[in-house]
Design a protein around this motif. Structure first.
Motif, mmCIF file in Angstrom:
data_model
loop_
_atom_site.group_PDB
_atom_site.id
_atom_site.type_symbol
_atom_site.label_atom_id
_atom_site.label_comp_id
_atom_site.label_asym_id
_atom_site.label_seq_id
_atom_site.Cartn_x
_atom_site.Cartn_y
_atom_site.Cartn_z
ATOM 1 N N ALA A 78 0.842 -1.193 0.000
ATOM 2 C CA ALA A 78 0.000 0.000 0.000
ATOM 3 C C ALA A 78 0.883 1.251 0.000
ATOM 4 N N ARG A 79 0.523 2.218 -0.807
ATOM 5 C CA ARG A 79 1.256 3.489 -0.929
ATOM 6 C C ARG A 79 2.682 3.299 -1.436
ATOM 7 N N SER A 80 2.953 2.147 -2.014
ATOM 8 C CA SER A 80 4.292 1.888 -2.530
ATOM 9 C C SER A 80 4.225 1.670 -4.038
ATOM 10 N N PRO A 81 5.130 2.282 -4.809
ATOM 11 C CA PRO A 81 5.133 2.057 -6.256
ATOM 12 C C PRO A 81 5.611 0.664 -6.640
ATOM 13 N N SER A 82 6.207 -0.049 -5.666
ATOM 14 C CA SER A 82 6.763 -1.378 -5.939
ATOM 15 C C SER A 82 6.092 -2.409 -5.042
ATOM 16 N N PRO A 83 5.164 -3.211 -5.576
ATOM 17 C CA PRO A 83 4.470 -4.219 -4.757
ATOM 18 C C PRO A 83 5.450 -5.221 -4.165
ATOM 19 N N LEU A 84 5.101 -5.714 -2.975
ATOM 20 C CA LEU A 84 5.903 -6.737 -2.318
ATOM 21 C C LEU A 84 5.278 -8.095 -2.585
ATOM 22 N N SER A 85 6.099 -9.077 -2.890
ATOM 23 C CA SER A 85 5.615 -10.436 -3.117
ATOM 24 C C SER A 85 5.472 -11.177 -1.798
ATOM 25 N N THR A 176 9.094 7.849 14.521
ATOM 26 C CA THR A 176 10.148 8.438 13.701
ATOM 27 C C THR A 176 9.530 8.919 12.398
ATOM 28 N N PRO A 177 9.570 10.226 12.119
ATOM 29 C CA PRO A 177 8.879 10.765 10.947
ATOM 30 C C PRO A 177 9.532 10.367 9.622
ATOM 31 N N LYS A 178 8.793 10.553 8.563
ATOM 32 C CA LYS A 178 9.227 10.124 7.231
ATOM 33 C C LYS A 178 10.570 10.725 6.831
ATOM 34 N N SER A 179 10.782 12.016 7.084
ATOM 35 C CA SER A 179 12.027 12.657 6.652
ATOM 36 C C SER A 179 13.242 12.048 7.349
ATOM 37 N N VAL A 180 13.087 11.682 8.621
ATOM 38 C CA VAL A 180 14.193 11.055 9.352
ATOM 39 C C VAL A 180 14.439 9.647 8.830
ATOM 40 N N LEU A 181 13.361 8.912 8.569
ATOM 41 C CA LEU A 181 13.505 7.569 8.001
ATOM 42 C C LEU A 181 14.192 7.621 6.638
ATOM 43 N N GLN A 182 13.801 8.601 5.815
ATOM 44 C CA GLN A 182 14.403 8.723 4.485
ATOM 45 C C GLN A 182 15.890 9.037 4.586
ATOM 46 N N ALA A 183 16.253 9.933 5.505
ATOM 47 C CA ALA A 183 17.665 10.267 5.696
ATOM 48 C C ALA A 183 18.442 9.056 6.220
ATOM 49 N N LEU A 184 17.818 8.280 7.094
ATOM 50 C CA LEU A 184 18.451 7.066 7.613
ATOM 51 C C LEU A 184 18.715 6.075 6.488
ATOM 52 N N ALA A 213 2.473 15.090 5.985
ATOM 53 C CA ALA A 213 3.618 14.808 5.110
ATOM 54 C C ALA A 213 4.691 13.986 5.804
ATOM 55 N N GLU A 214 4.720 14.034 7.140
ATOM 56 C CA GLU A 214 5.726 13.288 7.897
ATOM 57 C C GLU A 214 5.205 11.952 8.417
ATOM 58 N N PHE A 215 4.016 11.551 7.991
ATOM 59 C CA PHE A 215 3.484 10.261 8.415
ATOM 60 C C PHE A 215 4.469 9.162 8.023
ATOM 61 N N PRO A 216 4.876 8.315 8.978
ATOM 62 C CA PRO A 216 5.963 7.369 8.695
ATOM 63 C C PRO A 216 5.518 6.160 7.882
ATOM 64 N N PRO A 217 6.117 5.949 6.727
ATOM 65 C CA PRO A 217 5.872 4.701 5.992
ATOM 66 C C PRO A 217 6.653 3.565 6.625
ATOM 67 N N SER A 218 6.349 2.350 6.207
ATOM 68 C CA SER A 218 7.203 1.234 6.608
ATOM 69 C C SER A 218 8.595 1.438 6.037
ATOM 70 N N ILE A 219 9.592 0.941 6.746
ATOM 71 C CA ILE A 219 10.974 1.055 6.283
ATOM 72 C C ILE A 219 11.167 0.377 4.919
ATOM 73 N N LEU A 220 10.296 -0.574 4.578
ATOM 74 C CA LEU A 220 10.429 -1.289 3.299
ATOM 75 C C LEU A 220 10.069 -0.430 2.100
ATOM 76 N N ASN A 221 9.404 0.692 2.348
ATOM 77 C CA ASN A 221 8.856 1.475 1.231
ATOM 78 C C ASN A 221 9.635 2.748 0.960
ATOM 79 N N LEU A 222 10.932 2.727 1.266
ATOM 80 C CA LEU A 222 11.746 3.933 1.083
ATOM 81 C C LEU A 222 12.893 3.724 0.099
ATOM 82 N N GLY A 223 12.804 2.671 -0.715
ATOM 83 C CA GLY A 223 13.701 2.543 -1.853
ATOM 84 C C GLY A 223 15.041 1.888 -1.601
ATOM 85 N N TYR A 224 15.203 1.249 -0.451
ATOM 86 C CA TYR A 224 16.469 0.568 -0.141
ATOM 87 C C TYR A 224 16.166 -0.881 0.171
ATOM 88 N N SER A 225 16.811 -1.800 -0.558
ATOM 89 C CA SER A 225 16.438 -3.211 -0.441
ATOM 90 C C SER A 225 16.919 -3.853 0.857
#
Length: 397
Positions: A78-85, A176-184, A213-225
């Motif tokens: 959900a809310r991710s451009p890349s579905p998880l299998s 932990t807000p989205k911007s901090v997660l993204q920077a991490l 805008a700072e609602f935290p997504p799952s760590i899986l949905n920030l573009g790092y495998s």
């Protein structure tokens, strides 16, 4: 022989939670429900009951049923451009088993691990027991317990294998807000470091709007495998008794390594647990279940906030924004911070109210603090806080 520290919070719970007549506001699960309660929440009467009692009780699907893994994969998609299998999800016996298993698989002597602190003791004591060096990434009250990336950068070493966070955080209830997660994620990607995010309290963000805008997504949905999320049915889903959790990662090699190691431990999860979890995560049940728990969290955090306001000379906090726990400081007006261990024992003995001493369970720097689990049944919280309020106004003023 592996040397492992006593798991203080679990030992405290085990020692005191069966006290006769206890008013338990130490529990970290959203108020538990029965299978009958779960069925009553279902919005589609045509859906079969969660337990198929005619099914033979074999080991079942070793990695978890397709139904359960599909539903969990859909949540991460959900809310991710890349579905998880579903193949990127592994079912375990609770999040505590998920965390142990992946640490057992991925961390060992010669590795360095950075872990946010305070947090669930398992997340730093298990890596230490496996021979890894662990540095604690301290969460600070003045930062509202949000991790500071500048602090992290002073801790990371050449051999740092993993960074561990807990979002929402136990015991502070901070998110932990989205911007901090993204920077991490960007930092970890540069250094090729695995991130483990214990998301066992997700998605119970009771004080953060999904539109923020700072609602935290799952760590899986920030573009790092090289990210791993763990979760369970215990906390946000009120079903601790089925002992069902999971590990999810977009890196299939991580999932495969953990699945191979698990052959030596639990093999599979009970078919009965799997069936109930799959039923609870169906579209006809999940939204009603989470709606029930979100309402409970919003109602109860407001009640606790009122209590702290009414007793502002005695207790203080940073109001939690997610999860089920709050870190509250108690002070005697004449002598300062209470001895939280003795305070918890005295409160239990005199009022039957139970919560957790933070200095014993999360570190000596938290002297005077207790952890309160506030997403219990509302009448229990009200009764507990009424008794607690009378006691502290009598003894701490």
């Amino acid at each position: 022989m592996v040397k492992i520290e006593p798991f203080e919070v679990e030992q405290w719970m085990d020692l005191y939670e069966t006290t006769p007549g206890v008013l338990n506001i130490a529990e970290t699960c959203a108020a538990s429900i029965s299978v009958d309660d779960l069925v009553a929440l279902c919005e589609d009467s045509n859906i079969p009951a969660p337990l198929d009692l005619s099914k033979k009780l074999t080991y079942g699907s070793i990695r978890g049923s397709d139904s359960l893994r599909d539903r969990l994969a859909a949540l991460y998609s959900a809310r991710s451009p890349s579905p998880l299998s579903k193949d990127n999800v592994l079912i375990t016996q609770g999040a505590i088993n998920a965390n142990f298993l992946l640490l057992y698989t991925l961390v060992g002597p010669g590795d360095h691990v950075v872990c946010t602190h305070p947090t669930y003791q398992q997340l730093y004591s298990v890596p230490e027991s496996l021979g890894a060096e662990v540095s604690l990434w301290k969460l600070r009250k003045e930062k509202k317990y949000v991790p500071d990336l500048d602090d992290l950068k002073t801790l990371v070493k050449e051999n740092t294998k993993m960074i561990i966070i807990n979002n929402p955080n136990n015991p502070t209830g901070a998110t932990t807000p989205k911007s901090v997660l993204q920077a991490l994620v960007e930092f970890a990607n540069e250094k090729d470091i695995i991130i483990l995010s214990d998301e066992v309290y997700r998605p119970l963000f009771h004080s953060v709007s999904p539109m923020d805008a700072e609602f935290p997504p799952s760590i899986l949905n920030l573009g790092y495998s090289k990210t791993i999320s763990t979760g369970s049915m215990s906390k946000a889903y009120s079903l601790a008794g089925i002992r069902c959790g999971w590990i999810a990662s977009r890196d299939t090699s991580i999932i495969e390594a953990i699945a191979t190691a698990r052959d030596y431990t639990t093999i599979s999860v009970s078919q009965l647990d799997d069936q109930v979890a799959s039923y609870a995560l169906s579209n006809s049940v999940m939204h009603a279940l989470l709606g029930r728990n979100m309402k409970l969290a919003k109602t109860n955090v407001a009640i606790l906030e009122d209590f702290i306001g009414e007793n502002s000379g005695i207790c203080s906090w940073v109001k939690p924004t997610g999860g089920t726990t709050a870190l509250v400081k108690f002070e005697n007006r004449s002598s300062g911070a209470v001895d939280d261990v003795q305070f918890c024992k005295d409160v239990l003995e005199n009022t039957k109210v139970m919560f957790i001493p933070a200095s014993k369970c999360f570190g000596s720097e938290f002297k005077g603090y207790v952890r309160i689990g506030f997403v219990c049944e509302t009448p229990v919280l009200k009764e507990a806080l009424q008794a607690l309020g009378m006691y502290i106004r009598k003894t701490l003023t």
